[in-house]
Design an enzyme around this catalytic site. Sequence first.
Site, PDB file in Angstrom:
ATOM      1  CD  GLU A   1      -2.671  -1.131   2.309  1.00  0.00           C
ATOM      2  OE1 GLU A   1      -3.800  -1.873   2.518  1.00  0.00           O
ATOM      3  OE2 GLU A   1      -2.723  -0.481   3.405  1.00  0.00           O
TER       4      GLU A   1
ATOM      5  CB  CYS B   1       3.517   7.739   2.922  1.00  0.00           C
ATOM      6  SG  CYS B   1       3.895   6.307   3.921  1.00  0.00           S
TER       7      CYS B   1
ATOM      8  CB  CYS C   1       7.705  -4.729   8.540  1.00  0.00           C
ATOM      9  SG  CYS C   1       9.116  -4.169   9.415  1.00  0.00           S
TER      10      CYS C   1
ATOM     11  CB  CYS D   1       6.749  -1.976  15.699  1.00  0.00           C
ATOM     12  SG  CYS D   1       8.338  -1.888  15.553  1.00  0.00           S
TER      13      CYS D   1
ATOM     14  CB  CYS E   1       3.422  -1.439  13.324  1.00  0.00           C
ATOM     15  SG  CYS E   1       3.359  -1.184  11.821  1.00  0.00           S
TER      16      CYS E   1
ATOM     17  CB  CYS F   1       1.934   6.442  10.963  1.00  0.00           C
ATOM     18  SG  CYS F   1       2.647   7.714   9.840  1.00  0.00           S
TER      19      CYS F   1
HETATM   20  N1  SAH Z   1       9.701   0.749   9.472  1.00  0.00           N
HETATM   21  C1  SAH Z   1       9.916   2.189   9.418  1.00  0.00           C
HETATM   22  C2  SAH Z   1       9.098   3.334   8.469  1.00  0.00           C
HETATM   23  C3  SAH Z   1       7.647   2.798   8.338  1.00  0.00           C
HETATM   24  S1  SAH Z   1       6.518   3.181   9.753  1.00  0.00           S
HETATM   25  C4  SAH Z   1       9.792   2.902  11.095  1.00  0.00           C
HETATM   26  O1  SAH Z   1       9.216   2.239  11.831  1.00  0.00           O
HETATM   27  O2  SAH Z   1      10.362   4.037  11.445  1.00  0.00           O
HETATM   28  C5  SAH Z   1       6.571   5.024   9.753  1.00  0.00           C
HETATM   29  C6  SAH Z   1       6.099   5.401  11.173  1.00  0.00           C
HETATM   30  O3  SAH Z   1       4.781   5.067  11.629  1.00  0.00           O
HETATM   31  C7  SAH Z   1       7.126   4.854  12.266  1.00  0.00           C
HETATM   32  O4  SAH Z   1       7.373   6.045  13.033  1.00  0.00           O
HETATM   33  C8  SAH Z   1       6.190   4.021  12.929  1.00  0.00           C
HETATM   34  O5  SAH Z   1       6.670   3.647  14.404  1.00  0.00           O
HETATM   35  C9  SAH Z   1       4.875   4.734  12.842  1.00  0.00           C
HETATM   36  N2  SAH Z   1       3.664   3.951  13.395  1.00  0.00           N
HETATM   37  C10 SAH Z   1       3.470   2.414  13.232  1.00  0.00           C
HETATM   38  N3  SAH Z   1       2.216   2.183  13.696  1.00  0.00           N
HETATM   39  C11 SAH Z   1       1.831   3.255  13.975  1.00  0.00           C
HETATM   40  C12 SAH Z   1       0.368   3.630  14.404  1.00  0.00           C
HETATM   41  N4  SAH Z   1      -0.495   2.648  14.672  1.00  0.00           N
HETATM   42  N5  SAH Z   1      -0.013   4.893  14.747  1.00  0.00           N
HETATM   43  C13 SAH Z   1       0.804   6.048  14.761  1.00  0.00           C
HETATM   44  N6  SAH Z   1       2.230   5.838  14.127  1.00  0.00           N
HETATM   45  C14 SAH Z   1       2.577   4.363  13.850  1.00  0.00           C
HETATM   46 FE1  SF4 Z   2       8.244  -2.412  10.659  1.00  0.00          FE
HETATM   47 FE2  SF4 Z   2       5.849  -1.195  11.547  1.00  0.00          FE
HETATM   48 FE3  SF4 Z   2       8.011  -1.410  13.086  1.00  0.00          FE
HETATM   49 FE4  SF4 Z   2       8.275   0.171  11.094  1.00  0.00          FE
HETATM   50  S1  SF4 Z   2       6.549   0.214  12.924  1.00  0.00           S
HETATM   51  S2  SF4 Z   2       9.661  -1.300  11.926  1.00  0.00           S
HETATM   52  S3  SF4 Z   2       6.816  -0.851   9.577  1.00  0.00           S
HETATM   53  S4  SF4 Z   2       6.740  -3.264  12.320  1.00  0.00           S
END
Ligand code: SAH
Ligand code: SF4
Length: 339
Positions: A85, A98, A105, A109, A112, A326
């Site tokens: 996406e 974006c 991934c 996390c 996420c 995000c």
């Molecule tokens: N993997 C990379 C880039 C993709 S995520 C990273 O983690 O930085 C882009 C941003 O969205 C990151 O700062 C991530 O921590 C944040 N993010 C992930 N899940 C989210 C959520 N549910 N609400 C808000 N931000 C989120």
């Molecule tokens: Fe991967 Fe989501 Fe963590 Fe970014 S925030 S590193 S996309 S699991």
Amino acid sequence: MTLQEMEEFVTSLGQPRYRAEQIFKWLYKQGVDDFALMSNLPLAFQRQLAEKGLVTAAVTEEGAREAADGTKKYYFRLLDGCHVESVFIPEERRKTVCFSTQVGCAIGCAFCATGQQGFVRNLRVAEIVDQVRRIGIERKTRITHAVAMGQGEPLANYEATLKAIRLLNADYGLGIAARHLTISTSGIVPAIYRLAEEDLQINLAISLHAARDDLRSELIPLNRTYPLPVLMEAGRHYAARTKRRVTLEYIMIDGVNDGEEDLKELLALTNGWLCHVNLIPYNPVPGTGYHPSASATLRRFYQTLQRSNVAVSIRQERGAEIEAACGQLRQRLKQMKKR
Ligand code: SAH
Ligand code: SF4
């Protein structure tokens, strides 16, 4: 391909070097994919290109949803049937894409949606560049900003992401200013040092989300490999080496990382270096058990940081109602088609 690689390719087919530039103009400036429509190329050469099986469209739009404010989420199919996406975010003067760098991934996390899905594979250069190019074509607009904040960890797919960034930036490519390109990372420390040595003026954003190790390890398992002291050292190094302000992203999660103690620790981490805190309201992801902080808490963080002379902003979340914000990206075409 870079322009140079395309030049080598066209000369290997017995064509003059400048054909490469002509093809790139069609692809990136005119948004034309079909060789038969590239009218300044000789017919025989057009046919030759098609016969060689050269692919210009690495991603195909299979679905999309648009929010009331114009934010639009695209569901792209890749040549092998995987999906990613990407999100288009229009503002008055900025047109931001974006984009994703991996299918799924591996970092996992806790908060996420992409992390829940697990890792499938790295994206190829063309698959990264084409997300941005295709959205520009579809929206009939010049994309001014691009951020690697979609699915995946860009620095875990370093080579492809960097080559894609160079193509997005190149005059012969999409021509997006380096200062308008951002890589967001969960904190792969060796890759941050490597990035600092690239000859590029791009922005680095570090997903901080917690200012002490036990909590950060809970949220971002990678923190066990690269804990805060080494990560912050890498951030400081990047800022010092590139003279670019590093963004520290901080998702505000209710009752998890938004207490007084968290704020104090965050202040300590930002002390004395070229950084900027971006506070992000948490976007709910079902099954995580996390919820966004109260807006008063968000404001308190913002005001305290500001009063302490830390550069700080609150990310205006866009597209949450279409799950384009995000951390909400994952493979879910069924839902996209239903609505
Ligand atoms: N993997 C990379 C880039 C993709 S995520 C990273 O983690 O930085 C882009 C941003 O969205 C990151 O700062 C991530 O921590 C944040 N993010 C992930 N899940 C989210 C959520 N549910 N609400 C808000 N931000 C989120
Ligand atoms: Fe991967 Fe989501 Fe963590 Fe970014 S925030 S590193 S996309 S699991």
